[in-house]
Scaffold this motif. Structure first.
Motif, mmCIF file in Angstrom:
data_model
loop_
_atom_site.group_PDB
_atom_site.id
_atom_site.type_symbol
_atom_site.label_atom_id
_atom_site.label_comp_id
_atom_site.label_asym_id
_atom_site.label_seq_id
_atom_site.Cartn_x
_atom_site.Cartn_y
_atom_site.Cartn_z
ATOM 1 N N LEU A 40 -57.387 -8.101 -5.984
ATOM 2 C CA LEU A 40 -57.387 -6.688 -5.630
ATOM 3 C C LEU A 40 -56.923 -5.841 -6.804
ATOM 4 O O LEU A 40 -56.201 -6.310 -7.691
ATOM 5 C CB LEU A 40 -56.480 -6.449 -4.419
ATOM 6 C CG LEU A 40 -56.892 -7.142 -3.110
ATOM 7 C CD1 LEU A 40 -55.890 -6.838 -2.006
ATOM 8 C CD2 LEU A 40 -58.299 -6.739 -2.695
ATOM 9 N N GLU A 41 -57.325 -4.596 -6.786
ATOM 10 C CA GLU A 41 -57.059 -3.682 -7.899
ATOM 11 C C GLU A 41 -55.574 -3.616 -8.248
ATOM 12 O O GLU A 41 -55.186 -3.675 -9.421
ATOM 13 C CB GLU A 41 -57.579 -2.285 -7.524
ATOM 14 C CG GLU A 41 -57.736 -1.336 -8.678
ATOM 15 C CD GLU A 41 -58.474 -0.076 -8.247
ATOM 16 O OE1 GLU A 41 -59.624 0.102 -8.676
ATOM 17 O OE2 GLU A 41 -57.903 0.715 -7.474
ATOM 18 N N THR A 82 -53.086 -0.725 0.150
ATOM 19 C CA THR A 82 -53.747 0.368 -0.580
ATOM 20 C C THR A 82 -55.133 0.004 -1.091
ATOM 21 O O THR A 82 -55.993 0.874 -1.246
ATOM 22 C CB THR A 82 -52.885 0.813 -1.775
ATOM 23 O OG1 THR A 82 -52.696 -0.311 -2.657
ATOM 24 C CG2 THR A 82 -51.532 1.330 -1.313
ATOM 25 N N ASP A 83 -55.369 -1.280 -1.341
ATOM 26 C CA ASP A 83 -56.630 -1.704 -1.943
ATOM 27 C C ASP A 83 -57.683 -2.092 -0.910
ATOM 28 O O ASP A 83 -58.821 -2.380 -1.272
ATOM 29 C CB ASP A 83 -56.393 -2.887 -2.888
ATOM 30 C CG ASP A 83 -55.556 -2.502 -4.098
ATOM 31 O OD1 ASP A 83 -55.506 -1.303 -4.410
ATOM 32 O OD2 ASP A 83 -54.947 -3.402 -4.710
ATOM 33 N N LEU A 109 -61.557 -3.929 -5.971
ATOM 34 C CA LEU A 109 -61.349 -5.137 -6.760
ATOM 35 C C LEU A 109 -61.003 -4.838 -8.213
ATOM 36 O O LEU A 109 -61.406 -3.804 -8.760
ATOM 37 C CB LEU A 109 -62.620 -5.996 -6.727
ATOM 38 C CG LEU A 109 -63.075 -6.497 -5.355
ATOM 39 C CD1 LEU A 109 -64.475 -7.077 -5.460
ATOM 40 C CD2 LEU A 109 -62.113 -7.523 -4.795
ATOM 41 N N ASP A 110 -60.290 -5.765 -8.818
ATOM 42 C CA ASP A 110 -60.088 -5.764 -10.268
ATOM 43 C C ASP A 110 -61.244 -6.567 -10.848
ATOM 44 O O ASP A 110 -61.219 -7.800 -10.874
ATOM 45 C CB ASP A 110 -58.750 -6.417 -10.619
ATOM 46 C CG ASP A 110 -58.489 -6.422 -12.120
ATOM 47 O OD1 ASP A 110 -59.428 -6.135 -12.890
ATOM 48 O OD2 ASP A 110 -57.350 -6.734 -12.518
ATOM 49 N N GLU A 111 -62.266 -5.881 -11.314
ATOM 50 C CA GLU A 111 -63.495 -6.550 -11.719
ATOM 51 C C GLU A 111 -63.388 -7.212 -13.084
ATOM 52 O O GLU A 111 -64.371 -7.788 -13.579
ATOM 53 C CB GLU A 111 -64.669 -5.572 -11.654
ATOM 54 C CG GLU A 111 -64.946 -5.102 -10.231
ATOM 55 C CD GLU A 111 -66.233 -4.316 -10.078
ATOM 56 O OE1 GLU A 111 -67.263 -4.767 -10.632
ATOM 57 O OE2 GLU A 111 -66.201 -3.257 -9.432
ATOM 58 N N THR A 112 -62.221 -7.164 -13.696
ATOM 59 C CA THR A 112 -61.996 -7.974 -14.897
ATOM 60 C C THR A 112 -61.626 -9.397 -14.502
ATOM 61 O O THR A 112 -61.643 -10.310 -15.331
ATOM 62 C CB THR A 112 -60.858 -7.378 -15.760
ATOM 63 O OG1 THR A 112 -59.619 -7.452 -15.039
ATOM 64 C CG2 THR A 112 -61.155 -5.940 -16.136
ATOM 65 N N LEU A 117 -57.392 -10.706 5.753
ATOM 66 C CA LEU A 117 -58.438 -10.699 4.730
ATOM 67 C C LEU A 117 -57.859 -11.005 3.351
ATOM 68 O O LEU A 117 -58.431 -11.785 2.586
ATOM 69 C CB LEU A 117 -59.157 -9.350 4.713
ATOM 70 C CG LEU A 117 -60.240 -9.183 3.647
ATOM 71 C CD1 LEU A 117 -61.348 -10.218 3.830
ATOM 72 C CD2 LEU A 117 -60.824 -7.773 3.682
ATOM 73 N N SER A 118 -56.724 -10.421 3.035
ATOM 74 C CA SER A 118 -56.134 -10.593 1.700
ATOM 75 C C SER A 118 -55.694 -12.027 1.449
ATOM 76 O O SER A 118 -55.569 -12.453 0.300
ATOM 77 C CB SER A 118 -54.947 -9.641 1.525
ATOM 78 O OG SER A 118 -53.827 -10.062 2.285
ATOM 79 N N ARG A 119 -55.448 -12.795 2.530
ATOM 80 C CA ARG A 119 -54.977 -14.161 2.377
ATOM 81 C C ARG A 119 -56.105 -15.186 2.249
ATOM 82 O O ARG A 119 -55.872 -16.349 1.912
ATOM 83 C CB ARG A 119 -54.091 -14.556 3.566
ATOM 84 C CG ARG A 119 -52.769 -13.860 3.601
ATOM 85 C CD ARG A 119 -51.810 -14.512 4.619
ATOM 86 N NE ARG A 119 -52.290 -14.422 5.994
ATOM 87 C CZ ARG A 119 -52.803 -15.440 6.666
ATOM 88 N NH1 ARG A 119 -52.944 -16.619 6.102
ATOM 89 N NH2 ARG A 119 -53.197 -15.282 7.916
ATOM 90 N N ILE A 120 -57.347 -14.772 2.527
ATOM 91 C CA ILE A 120 -58.472 -15.698 2.421
ATOM 92 C C ILE A 120 -58.613 -16.166 0.977
ATOM 93 O O ILE A 120 -58.539 -15.378 0.045
ATOM 94 C CB ILE A 120 -59.767 -15.014 2.894
ATOM 95 C CG1 ILE A 120 -59.705 -14.800 4.409
ATOM 96 C CG2 ILE A 120 -60.988 -15.845 2.528
ATOM 97 C CD1 ILE A 120 -60.806 -13.957 4.943
#
Length: 458
Positions: free
Chosen positions: A38-39, A45-46, A136-139, A172-175
């Motif tokens: 996540l960003e 927040t993300d 998302l943090d696309e890096t 969702l964040s834990r998947i």
């Protein structure tokens, strides 16, 4: 007899693990939690969800801004269809205040109904509460890789364990996502683009089943779909005082008063002056209610719920079995070959039908109804119920608010149905089946390409 054991550790409780009998562990083991991509690594927040403007406000709907629901998603390529089914106005955006506008290129993941369905938007859109916008943090992660991984792997896991449930941001964040570095993900996505191009070419030759059915019925009965589509966009109506004594529907939502509804009824009545009730072998029957104690995996009868017919046919794999005492008690709610089961409730499901094509031991659910016909081709009736015209009648005649809408046998039995010979019915059925077979071949080709994508992802 074998016994399956499930161990739970105390330290897992803080992670909001489900305490039911189903095994959720496949979603949360091996790999890196989505939170790490996540960003700001902050799911509060993300990960954002939207909201739905009031359906009672006519001035909120029919505007210029796309309001996305899962019905707008192309589930072959996981992108938006060109035209959104619903649009909102400036008034809705201004007065609702906290509407969520998602920018072009964002990844969205469903948190309800089809839980885990992921798609990328190709334009700025407003979203409802049933989807999450995942920043998302696309890096660190390739968005397209994540899209295919969710749809090919995670969504199937959700299908097995998340029945009628909403997914939380934390869940969702834990998947967990495979521990594959970004460079490797980019290489995988580059290969996937070739397969996506193949699917795009195949889809250009593919017609959905409703389009096939509408085409054949339209040719036979001269249905004017162009005028129908034009009238559907008409979002205004008026009520005159003289109408009040005629039991005029006083609901304020525009859909109950659209001229397209009157047009459809006129077209169908021109086709036939008979109604469904004229071809019933017995009155339309409502299904049986059920409680958890009535389910039994060793039962002989399947329970035909709305969920089992949502794909326009009975899906035996998703149907639960019921206890023998329950099936005995509800023998009058059983089905036989050529019965038609119609969903009578629930947005997205109401009006959908399934034809029982074989001898089946089944009890149909409380929120469905059974239609038995005589001297009428059951396949012809089934296809007719699937036409855009008939489904639109269900839309305008249903009662209720929000997702709690219903349509009842007293309404369905009085709706028009074609009055043509059995021989003519058979000709139309044969045409539809032939066209369906052609579409099935194309669909199998698309599935074959999608399997190649799955192998790349996994």
């Amino acid at each position: 007899m074998s016994v399956r054991m499930k161990s739970i550790h105390l330290f897992e409780f803080s992670d909001d693990y489900k305490m039911g009998l189903k095994d959720y562990s496949g979603l949360y083991k091996n790999g890196i939690p989505l939170k790490e991509f996540l960003e700001n690594k902050n799911y509060e927040t993300d990960i954002k969800s939207g909201r739905t403007p009031s359906k009672f406000r006519v001035d909120y709907w029919g505007g210029d801004y796309d309001f996305i629901t899962l019905a707008d998603v192309d589930t072959d390529l996981y992108m938006l269809n060109p035209d959104a089914e619903e649009k909102i106005t400036d008034v809705a955006i201004e007065e609702c205040g906290n509407m969520v506008l998602v920018p072009k290129g964002s990844l969205l993941i469903s948190n309800a109904m089809t839980v885990g369905l992921a798609f990328i938007v190709d334009r700025d859109v407003y979203i409802n509460q049933n989807v999450f916008w995942v920043k998302l943090d696309e890096t660190k992660v390739n968005k397209k890789y994540l899209l295919w991984y969710f749809n090919c792997v995670i969504k199937d896991l959700f299908d097995k364990v998340f029945s009628s449930k909403y997914l939380s941001k934390k869940e969702l964040s834990r998947i967990r996502i495979p521990e594959i570095d970004k460079k490797k993900q980019d290489e995988i996505v580059k290969r996937l683009l070739t397969y996506e191009d193949q699917i795009i070419k195949l889809k250009k030759t593919l017609k959905n089943e409703t389009a096939v059915i509408d085409t054949v019925f339209g040719e036979k009965f001269e249905f004017d779909y162009e005028t129908f589509e034009t009238l559907k966009k008409n979002n205004s109506y008026c009520l005159m005082q003289s109408m009040f004594s005629n039991n005029q529907d006083m609901r304020f939502s525009v859909k109950y008063h659209r001229p397209a509804g009157r047009f459809v009824m006129q077209q169908l009545r021109k086709m036939s002056d008979l109604s469904i009730k004229h071809f019933l072998s017995e009155p339309i029957e409502l299904g049986a209610s059920i409680s958890t104690k009535d389910y039994n995996e060793h039962g002989e009868y399947v329970y035909i719920s709305m969920a089992t017919i949502k794909k326009w046919r009975f899906d035996s794999e998703t149907a639960a079995l019921v206890d023998m005492s329950y099936s005995s008690k509800n023998g009058n709610k059983s089905v036989k070959k050529y019965d038609i089961i119609m969903a009578r409730s629930g947005e997205g499901t109401i009006g959908k039908v399934a034809l029982i094509e074989e001898d089946l031991k089944g009890i149909f659910a409380d929120f469905t109804m059974r239609i038995r016909l005589e001297d009428y081709n059951p396949y012809f009736a089934y296809y007719y119920f699937r036409t855009s015209y008939f489904q639109y009648l269900v839309e305008i005649y249903k009662k209720g608010l929000g997702n709690n809408t219903n349509i009842f046998p007293t309404v369905i039995k009085d709706l028009p149905i074609p009055n043509i010979s059995l021989k003519e019915q058979e000709i139309i059925v044969s045409k539809i089946k032939k066209n369906m077979d052609q579409q099935f071949i194309i669909r199998k080709q698309i599935d074959s390409v999608r399997n190649k994508i799955l192998k790349q992802i996994c």
